[in-house]
Design a protein around this motif. Structure first.
Motif, PDB file in Angstrom:
ATOM      1  N   PRO A  66     -13.822  31.627  39.424  1.00 54.94           N
ATOM      2  CA  PRO A  66     -14.112  30.273  38.541  1.00 54.94           C
ATOM      3  C   PRO A  66     -13.152  29.042  38.963  1.00 54.94           C
ATOM      4  N   VAL A  67     -12.315  29.197  39.866  1.00 56.98           N
ATOM      5  CA  VAL A  67     -11.322  28.057  40.287  1.00 56.98           C
ATOM      6  C   VAL A  67     -10.956  28.359  41.759  1.00 56.98           C
ATOM      7  N   SER A  68     -10.459  27.303  42.196  1.00 50.61           N
ATOM      8  CA  SER A  68     -10.014  27.169  43.752  1.00 50.61           C
ATOM      9  C   SER A  68      -8.500  27.457  43.600  1.00 50.61           C
ATOM     10  N   ILE A 100      -3.836  28.043  40.737  1.00 54.00           N
ATOM     11  CA  ILE A 100      -4.869  26.993  41.022  1.00 54.00           C
ATOM     12  C   ILE A 100      -4.307  25.704  41.581  1.00 54.00           C
ATOM     13  N   LEU A 101      -5.375  25.204  42.457  1.00 56.68           N
ATOM     14  CA  LEU A 101      -4.997  23.985  43.200  1.00 56.68           C
ATOM     15  C   LEU A 101      -5.603  22.531  42.302  1.00 56.68           C
ATOM     16  N   ASN A 102      -6.446  22.899  41.262  1.00 58.33           N
ATOM     17  CA  ASN A 102      -7.241  21.786  40.673  1.00 58.33           C
ATOM     18  C   ASN A 102      -7.214  22.152  39.082  1.00 58.33           C
ATOM     19  N   LYS A 103      -6.497  21.604  38.270  1.00 58.62           N
ATOM     20  CA  LYS A 103      -6.531  21.953  36.967  1.00 58.62           C
ATOM     21  C   LYS A 103      -8.070  21.344  36.244  1.00 58.62           C
ATOM     22  N   GLU A 104      -8.416  20.358  36.922  1.00 55.86           N
ATOM     23  CA  GLU A 104      -9.777  19.718  36.427  1.00 55.86           C
ATOM     24  C   GLU A 104     -11.059  20.652  36.475  1.00 55.86           C
ATOM     25  N   GLU A 105     -10.758  21.805  37.507  1.00 58.49           N
ATOM     26  CA  GLU A 105     -11.874  22.875  37.639  1.00 58.49           C
ATOM     27  C   GLU A 105     -11.689  23.674  36.255  1.00 58.49           C
ATOM     28  N   VAL A 106     -10.740  23.997  35.717  1.00 57.95           N
ATOM     29  CA  VAL A 106     -10.841  24.696  34.339  1.00 57.95           C
ATOM     30  C   VAL A 106     -11.119  23.846  33.389  1.00 57.95           C
TER      31      VAL A 106
END
Length: 119
Positions: A66-68, A100-106
């Motif tokens: 669900p996330v990178s 996670i690399l990018n919290k915006e994905e969450v």
């Protein structure tokens, strides 16, 4: 706060670590989980990639990231006890922890209410 994907994975964020598993609904649909091929610790993964494969008495299903990020831990209890996913899919049955690399994905994932409404 727990977030969900349209493909029935959940994410629980603690700082920059995302616990990942499958939803209760997905566990019910799968039936009794008999085997899980856990992902490799240290592996870099992109959102949407296959995280692992679950086998049940009904079928085999892929679980998607669900996330990178980087897999930093897997739930090794599932190796010998895959049924934990059925017993406690959204707690003890977590599959992996991803740095996670990018919290915006969450932020773009579904809330629990949005997820329930999508079923």
């Amino acid at each position: 706060m727990k977030k969900f994907t349209k493909t029935h994975e959940w994410v629980l964020l603690e700082d920059n670590i995302a616990y990942v598993g499958i939803s209760e609904n997905a566990a019910e649909e799968l039936g009794d989980v008999t085997f899980i091929e856990l992902p490799e610790v240290g592996k870099e993964i992109k959102k949407g990639d296959v995280l692992c494969t679950l086998e049940s008495v009904k079928s085999a299903s892929d679980v998607y990231a669900p996330v990178s990020g980087k897999i930093v831990e897997v739930n090794t209890l599932l190796d010998n006890n895959p049924e934990i996913i059925n017993d406690s899919p959204e707690k003890d049955g977590w599959i992996a922890k991803i740095e996670i690399l990018n919290k915006e994905e969450v932020d773009k994932l579904l809330s629990a209410e949005e997820y329930k409404n999508s079923l």
